[in-house]
Design an enzyme around this catalytic site. Structure first.
Site, PDB file in Angstrom:
ATOM      1  N   SER A 156      24.862  33.085  41.109  1.00  0.00           N
ATOM      2  CA  SER A 156      24.837  34.375  40.414  1.00  0.00           C
ATOM      3  C   SER A 156      23.431  34.959  40.493  1.00  0.00           C
ATOM      4  O   SER A 156      22.450  34.212  40.637  1.00  0.00           O
ATOM      5  CB  SER A 156      25.206  34.157  38.944  1.00  0.00           C
ATOM      6  OG  SER A 156      24.719  35.200  38.137  1.00  0.00           O
ATOM      7  N   TYR A 169      24.787  30.271  31.143  1.00  0.00           N
ATOM      8  CA  TYR A 169      25.317  30.527  32.480  1.00  0.00           C
ATOM      9  C   TYR A 169      24.187  30.596  33.502  1.00  0.00           C
ATOM     10  O   TYR A 169      24.283  30.036  34.598  1.00  0.00           O
ATOM     11  CB  TYR A 169      26.085  31.854  32.412  1.00  0.00           C
ATOM     12  CG  TYR A 169      26.695  32.357  33.679  1.00  0.00           C
ATOM     13  CD1 TYR A 169      27.890  31.813  34.163  1.00  0.00           C
ATOM     14  CD2 TYR A 169      26.126  33.414  34.379  1.00  0.00           C
ATOM     15  CE1 TYR A 169      28.477  32.308  35.321  1.00  0.00           C
ATOM     16  CE2 TYR A 169      26.705  33.914  35.530  1.00  0.00           C
ATOM     17  CZ  TYR A 169      27.883  33.359  35.991  1.00  0.00           C
ATOM     18  OH  TYR A 169      28.459  33.856  37.138  1.00  0.00           O
TER      19      TYR A 169
HETATM   20  N1  LIG Z   1      32.379  38.588  38.753  1.00  0.00           N
HETATM   21  C1  LIG Z   1      31.059  38.641  38.935  1.00  0.00           C
HETATM   22  O1  LIG Z   1      30.408  39.683  38.808  1.00  0.00           O
HETATM   23  C2  LIG Z   1      30.311  37.400  39.329  1.00  0.00           C
HETATM   24  C3  LIG Z   1      28.979  37.541  39.618  1.00  0.00           C
HETATM   25  C4  LIG Z   1      28.255  36.430  40.009  1.00  0.00           C
HETATM   26  C5  LIG Z   1      28.887  35.213  40.112  1.00  0.00           C
HETATM   27  N2  LIG Z   1      30.188  35.095  39.812  1.00  0.00           N
HETATM   28  C6  LIG Z   1      30.792  33.766  39.978  1.00  0.00           C
HETATM   29  O2  LIG Z   1      31.804  33.857  40.959  1.00  0.00           O
HETATM   30  C7  LIG Z   1      32.811  32.888  40.700  1.00  0.00           C
HETATM   31  C8  LIG Z   1      34.154  33.571  40.645  1.00  0.00           C
HETATM   32  O3  LIG Z   1      34.087  34.590  39.650  1.00  0.00           O
HETATM   33  P1  LIG Z   1      35.324  35.496  39.286  1.00  0.00           P
HETATM   34  O4  LIG Z   1      34.780  36.820  38.904  1.00  0.00           O
HETATM   35  O5  LIG Z   1      36.380  35.398  40.335  1.00  0.00           O
HETATM   36  O6  LIG Z   1      35.755  34.774  37.936  1.00  0.00           O
HETATM   37  P2  LIG Z   1      37.179  34.594  37.307  1.00  0.00           P
HETATM   38  O7  LIG Z   1      37.010  34.265  35.880  1.00  0.00           O
HETATM   39  O8  LIG Z   1      38.068  35.721  37.656  1.00  0.00           O
HETATM   40  O9  LIG Z   1      37.677  33.292  38.098  1.00  0.00           O
HETATM   41  C9  LIG Z   1      37.198  32.029  37.813  1.00  0.00           C
HETATM   42  C10 LIG Z   1      38.377  31.090  37.900  1.00  0.00           C
HETATM   43  O10 LIG Z   1      37.938  29.781  37.549  1.00  0.00           O
HETATM   44  C11 LIG Z   1      38.958  29.190  36.777  1.00  0.00           C
HETATM   45  N3  LIG Z   1      38.436  28.121  35.952  1.00  0.00           N
HETATM   46  C12 LIG Z   1      37.719  28.224  34.811  1.00  0.00           C
HETATM   47  N4  LIG Z   1      37.470  27.019  34.328  1.00  0.00           N
HETATM   48  C13 LIG Z   1      38.009  26.123  35.187  1.00  0.00           C
HETATM   49  C14 LIG Z   1      38.088  24.721  35.247  1.00  0.00           C
HETATM   50  N5  LIG Z   1      37.512  23.959  34.285  1.00  0.00           N
HETATM   51  N6  LIG Z   1      38.731  24.141  36.284  1.00  0.00           N
HETATM   52  C15 LIG Z   1      39.276  24.889  37.239  1.00  0.00           C
HETATM   53  N7  LIG Z   1      39.263  26.227  37.253  1.00  0.00           N
HETATM   54  C16 LIG Z   1      38.638  26.827  36.227  1.00  0.00           C
HETATM   55  C17 LIG Z   1      39.517  30.338  35.937  1.00  0.00           C
HETATM   56  O11 LIG Z   1      40.796  30.030  35.463  1.00  0.00           O
HETATM   57  C18 LIG Z   1      39.514  31.465  36.950  1.00  0.00           C
HETATM   58  O12 LIG Z   1      40.733  31.477  37.671  1.00  0.00           O
HETATM   59  C19 LIG Z   1      32.416  32.193  39.398  1.00  0.00           C
HETATM   60  O13 LIG Z   1      31.730  31.010  39.703  1.00  0.00           O
HETATM   61  C20 LIG Z   1      31.479  33.194  38.756  1.00  0.00           C
HETATM   62  O14 LIG Z   1      30.592  32.561  37.885  1.00  0.00           O
HETATM   63  C21 LIG Z   1      30.931  36.152  39.427  1.00  0.00           C
END
Ligand SMILES: NC(=O)c1ccc[n+]([C@@H]2O[C@H](COP(=O)([O-])OP(=O)(O)OC[C@H]3O[C@@H](n4cnc5c(N)ncnc54)[C@H](O)[C@@H]3O)[C@@H](O)[C@H]2O)c1
Length: 275
Positions: A156, A169
């Site tokens: 991130s 985070y």
């Molecule tokens: N959306 C953003 O702006 C953003 C920015 C930077 C980084 N990220 C990172 O990108 C990745 C994906 O983000 P996203 O926006 O698709 O998030 P999201 O919340 O839509 O998806 C994350 C998924 O992880 C699953 N999850 C949570 N805990 C879990 C566990 N213990 N075991 C298995 N699965 C689990 C959730 O059910 C969800 O389906 C994450 O690592 C997030 O931190 C997102």
């Protein structure tokens, strides 16, 4: 004819948290490219829905949905064994599961002294341990893959720059980037490039976790959403599809000499001083 450098067809790619916004979009994209994609998630019904959707859009998609919490070692081992029984190999692991929770943030009405330490630990468990443990479980298969395996860890923008509120985070994602470098060096030396490990850094993308923080019910930006867009030279949030190219690059032979690095997809957010 497309270049073999970017060929993904036939590669067996496991993606954790695969029913999420960015992760789900990436998993569907990889399946559409002809990869054999393993969707790992916690809830089988959500996985079934995701698979039905991708099969409807791409009838030839080779996909598998397996329930495994990224902090549950026996479940991850069962998933690994099922993939190996079905497809005989694993070429790549995308550690996508991750996220935040309210207790691990410091809202404007609070100070650091109000931090809920249990929530902090849970966020570290999900983002850091939930990256390390699947990598540990899948490592034997990646090492056996025969020379072009790839691990991609979702990080991130908050890993390298202090972003207000998100203390737990940010610490966890910073550790993910450090782990990425450590493992890239270790596996790089052992395999002379046979297993590569890199981080992917999305900037700000609208998803279910941050939608209410960044946009109002009518779709206009909140004050925080507005600040972020003003700090982003492109002036907007990213869209899930805009990560596909970077993921494709990191999983394919196009990045054969790339390891231990971060690929940033952020519309310029990280480059901009704000002035
Ligand atoms: N959306 C953003 O702006 C953003 C920015 C930077 C980084 N990220 C990172 O990108 C990745 C994906 O983000 P996203 O926006 O698709 O998030 P999201 O919340 O839509 O998806 C994350 C998924 O992880 C699953 N999850 C949570 N805990 C879990 C566990 N213990 N075991 C298995 N699965 C689990 C959730 O059910 C969800 O389906 C994450 O690592 C997030 O931190 C997102």
């Amino acid at each position: 004819m497309s270049s073999p450098l970017f060929k993904l067809s036939g590669k067996v790619i496991v993606i954790t948290g695969a029913t999420g916004t960015l992760t789900g979009s990436a998993a569907d994209y990889l399946a559409a490219q002809g990869a054999r994609v393993v969707y790992l998630g916690r809830t089988q019904s959500k996985l079934d829905d995701a698979l039905a959707k991708v099969r409807a859009a791409h009838p030839a998609a080779e996909v598998l949905g397996l329930a495994a919490d990224v902090n549950d070692r026996p479940a991850l081992e069962r998933a690994r064994d099922e993939v190996l029984a079905k497809w005989g190999r694993i070429d790549a692991l995308v550690n996508g599961a991750g996220g935040n929770q309210p207790g691990a943030t410091i809202t404007p009405d609070k100070t650091f002294a109000d931090l809920d330490f249990n929530a902090f630990q849970q966020v570290v468990d999900l983002n850091l341990h939930g990256t390390v443990l699947p990598t540990l479980v899948f490592a034997p298969a990646l090492l056996a893959a025969g020379g072009s395996a790839s691990v991609v860890n979702f990080s991130s923008a908050s890993a390298t720059r202090a972003i207000t509120r998100v203390v737990g985070y940010s610490a966890a994602k910073a550790a993910v980037e450090n782990f990425t470098r450590w493992l890239a060096v270790d596996l790089g030396r052992r395999t002379q490039g046979g297993v590569r490990v890199n981080s992917l850094v999305p900037g700000f993308f609208l998803g279910e976790q941050n939608r209410r923080l960044l946009t109002n019910e009518d779709g206009t930006l909140t004050a925080r959403g507005d600040t972020i867009c003003r700090q982003t030279p492109f002036g907007r949030f990213g869209q899930a599809e805009e990560l596909h190219g970077a993921i494709h690059f990191l999983l394919s032979d196009a990045s054969k000499f790339v390891t231990g690095t971060t690929v940033v997809v952020d519309g310029g957010f990280g480059a901009f001083s704000g002035v």
